[in-house]
Enzyme design. Structure first.
Site, short mmCIF file in Angstrom:
data_model
loop_
_atom_site.label_atom_id
_atom_site.label_comp_id
_atom_site.label_asym_id
_atom_site.label_seq_id
_atom_site.Cartn_x
_atom_site.Cartn_y
_atom_site.Cartn_z
N HIS A 307 -9.50 48.81 -4.61
CA HIS A 307 -10.45 49.68 -3.35
C HIS A 307 -10.11 51.37 -3.82
O HIS A 307 -8.83 51.66 -4.27
CB HIS A 307 -9.79 49.60 -1.91
CG HIS A 307 -10.59 50.35 -1.08
ND1 HIS A 307 -10.69 51.47 -0.78
CD2 HIS A 307 -11.60 49.91 -0.22
CE1 HIS A 307 -11.77 51.90 0.24
NE2 HIS A 307 -12.20 50.75 0.33
N ASP A 364 -14.24 43.57 1.82
CA ASP A 364 -15.50 42.88 1.46
C ASP A 364 -15.22 41.47 0.88
O ASP A 364 -16.10 40.57 0.98
CB ASP A 364 -16.05 43.64 0.40
CG ASP A 364 -16.82 44.96 1.06
OD1 ASP A 364 -17.57 44.58 2.14
OD2 ASP A 364 -16.76 46.05 0.44
N1 CMC Z 1 -11.15 43.68 -11.40
C1 CMC Z 1 -10.60 43.96 -12.55
N2 CMC Z 1 -9.95 45.19 -12.85
C2 CMC Z 1 -10.17 46.18 -11.69
C3 CMC Z 1 -10.77 46.02 -10.68
C4 CMC Z 1 -11.30 44.45 -10.46
N3 CMC Z 1 -12.00 44.49 -9.20
N4 CMC Z 1 -10.50 46.99 -9.98
C5 CMC Z 1 -10.02 47.95 -10.56
N5 CMC Z 1 -9.82 47.55 -11.79
C6 CMC Z 1 -8.86 48.00 -12.93
C7 CMC Z 1 -9.72 49.12 -13.71
O1 CMC Z 1 -10.24 48.35 -14.94
C8 CMC Z 1 -8.72 50.10 -14.16
O2 CMC Z 1 -7.99 49.51 -15.03
P1 CMC Z 1 -7.38 50.69 -16.16
O3 CMC Z 1 -6.13 51.41 -15.38
O4 CMC Z 1 -6.77 49.71 -17.27
O5 CMC Z 1 -8.34 51.35 -16.59
C9 CMC Z 1 -7.89 50.06 -12.72
O6 CMC Z 1 -7.88 49.02 -12.38
C10 CMC Z 1 -8.19 51.09 -11.77
O7 CMC Z 1 -9.52 51.00 -11.47
P2 CMC Z 1 -10.41 52.15 -11.04
O8 CMC Z 1 -11.87 51.85 -11.57
O9 CMC Z 1 -9.83 53.51 -11.77
O10 CMC Z 1 -10.15 52.37 -9.73
P3 CMC Z 1 -11.19 52.94 -8.65
O11 CMC Z 1 -10.51 53.36 -7.46
O12 CMC Z 1 -11.90 53.92 -9.07
O13 CMC Z 1 -12.10 51.72 -8.07
C11 CMC Z 1 -13.14 50.21 -6.77
C12 CMC Z 1 -11.98 51.24 -6.86
C13 CMC Z 1 -13.37 49.34 -5.51
C14 CMC Z 1 -14.48 50.75 -7.24
C15 CMC Z 1 -12.78 48.96 -8.05
O14 CMC Z 1 -11.65 48.39 -7.35
C16 CMC Z 1 -13.79 47.94 -8.09
O15 CMC Z 1 -14.85 48.22 -8.70
N6 CMC Z 1 -13.42 46.66 -7.24
C17 CMC Z 1 -14.51 45.79 -7.23
C18 CMC Z 1 -15.82 45.97 -6.30
C19 CMC Z 1 -15.46 45.98 -4.96
O16 CMC Z 1 -14.92 44.92 -4.45
N7 CMC Z 1 -15.82 46.91 -4.25
C20 CMC Z 1 -15.85 47.15 -2.76
C21 CMC Z 1 -14.79 48.09 -2.47
S1 CMC Z 1 -14.53 48.19 -0.56
C22 CMC Z 1 -15.86 49.15 0.06
C23 CMC Z 1 -15.69 49.78 1.05
O17 CMC Z 1 -14.18 49.98 1.58
O18 CMC Z 1 -16.47 50.10 1.97
#
Ligand code: CMC
Length: 430
Positions: A307, A364
């Site tokens: 998240h 989710d």
């Molecule tokens: N699976 C695998 N690796 C992941 C995932 C995942 N779901 N989420 C984050 N990572 C890794 C990412 O590759 C990164 O690795 P590194 O540091 O080696 O580059 C690290 O964890 C941090 O990720 P980030 O993209 O910088 O984190 P973020 O805060 O920008 O992204 C997120 C958050 C929700 C977009 C992401 O975790 C994601 O894409 N999750 C899957 C989609 C999802 O479930 N979305 C719903 C979120 S809840 C919606 C709401 O509250 O309304």
């Protein structure tokens, strides 16, 4: 701590007031920056921009705190109904017994949609996406309330529109679903409360009455309550931006629904189920997909994990996990996809990659599997989110309108296009 922030630009120092929120959140009020210095701030995605002062929801992603009007969502999910939660968000305090009775009665009284609106559903193809239908129908409601769409409605008029919206959104959602499966509409019943009434409109049919189970009502109620507000997210900010032009509430909410529709916002729960189906169709090898999720070159992520704001755990997910467990147990659900979801969760939570990066299942992940267990079709998942988010959208629109210094939302930009360039007649163009 100093009460002014200093900005030095072009050798000149400018001072800007510091604003501290009631929970210690810190901001710098740069509203006069352009006038003072000729500069604007650049903040793509508004990740560092506070667009308003708000008293509705407090969120601390580091500490996994989410509170509506100061009340932790854990308490609301445990003790409140969705209608009480809606009242709390919209009016700023919990309703008294008399207020709640009056409010609930208003929902029952206003749950029918105008018979003329039923014709709209007939105009959509069976494959019409329910989010598109919902947003169009909510926008169309304005046509039925010409007296309520003036720019500065009174407090009583806002109360009336918000009840109309909350009461009718579930009827519209259920009718859109019935239309998509070619079944006759089921009208709202006056003897049923908000969530059971919605479930009945969705799943009852002339040939098969719907048995309302408490565990199902509780699970869906929790989903609605936990989605009811999340401060300045994409859809809520859209509602505020549209409403800042003094556009009516129907138009503003319709815009919010469209913003929510996107897969980066309200569509993630759908993505969870689609991912599980993909894993299942590929033989159910969870380890293969965990390995893929860890390998950056694949661009695959475990949907429903991680998240942007919650870096400890998503407090909403914890509550929904318990509701999901109760639901599966009581309904004796035997769905291979749900089993796959549980295995995936178990394996990922023990994996060092997910532990180190603090990637926990988010709201989710569990809302997707609960909605599927209840029998809600995948393309209706974002619609469930929209019903839940309705009180938050209304509360924010109302809060903004009550601000005596309301300003139309109008961000600036840094222009990066052509400098002065002249018109070339068609015959001279190459
Ligand atoms: N699976 C695998 N690796 C992941 C995932 C995942 N779901 N989420 C984050 N990572 C890794 C990412 O590759 C990164 O690795 P590194 O540091 O080696 O580059 C690290 O964890 C941090 O990720 P980030 O993209 O910088 O984190 P973020 O805060 O920008 O992204 C997120 C958050 C929700 C977009 C992401 O975790 C994601 O894409 N999750 C899957 C989609 C999802 O479930 N979305 C719903 C979120 S809840 C919606 C709401 O509250 O309304």
């Amino acid at each position: 701590m100093t009460d002014k922030a200093k900005l030095i630009v072009d050798g000149k120092t400018y001072e800007y007031p510091i604003i501290i929120g009631t929970e210690g959140e810190k901001g710098i009020d740069i509203s006069s920056l352009r006038k003072d210095s000729g500069y604007i701030t650049f903040d793509s995605g508004y990740a560092n921009t506070g667009s308003c002062l708000s008293s509705i929801t407090f969120l601390d992603g580091e500490k996994s705190i989410l509170r509506y009007r100061g009340i932790p969502i854990e308490e609301l999910a445990e003790k409140a109904s969705f209608i009480e939660t809606a009242y709390l968000l919209i009016y700023g305090h919990l309703p008294t017994k008399a207020e709640l009775e009056k409010y609930s009665k208003a929902f029952t009284d206003q749950s029918m949609i105008h018979e003329g609106m039923k014709n709209f559903f007939d105009g959509y193809p069976l494959s019409g996406h329910p989010m598109g239908i919902l947003s169009a129908m909510i926008g169309s409601m304005a046509g039925y309330y010409p007296e309520l769409i003036k720019p500065n409605p009174s407090k009583e008029e806002i109360d009336l529109i918000s009840v109309e919206l909350l009461a009718k959104v579930r009827t519209i959602a259920a009718f859109a679903y019935k239309k998509s499966i070619g079944e006759p509409y089921v009208y709202p019943r006056h003897d049923l409360k908000y969530v059971p009434n919605f479930l009945n409109m969705m799943f009852a049919s002339p040939s098969k009455p719907y048995e309302i189970k408490e565990v199902v009502v509780n699970a869906l109620m929790a989903i609605f309550i936990l989605h009811a507000d999340h401060e300045q997210n994409c859809s809520t900010s859209s509602v505020r931006l549209v409403g800042s032009s003094l556009a009516n509430l129907f138009a503003s909410i319709s815009a919010g629904i469209n913003a929510l529709w996107g897969p980066l916002h309200g569509g993630a729960n759908q993505a969870v189920i689609e991912m599980l189906q993909k894993i299942q169709a590929d033989g159910g090898d969870i380890h293969k997909y965990i390995t893929m999720a860890k390998d950056k070159s694949t661009k695959f992520r475990l949907m429903g994990f991680g998240h942007r704001i919650y870096k400890n755990h998503d407090p909403r997910a914890k509550i929904l996990k318990a509701r999901a467990d109760a639901l599966f147990k009581e309904l004796g659900i035997n769905d291979p996809l749900l089993d796959l979801a549980k295995q995936l969760e178990e394996i990922a939570l023990k994996d060092s990659y997910f532990i180190e990066k603090k990637l926990y299942p988010n709201v989710d992940f569990y809302s997707g599997i609960i909605l599927r267990a209840i029998g809600i079709p995948v393309n209706m998942f974002p619609v469930m989110f929209a019903i839940g988010r309705m009180p938050g959208w209304i509360a924010h629109w109302k809060e903004m309108l009550s601000d005596p210094n309301i300003k139309i939302g109008r961000p600036r930009q840094i222009y990066m296009g052509n400098t002065l360039n002249h018109f070339v007649p068609l015959e001279k163009r190459e």
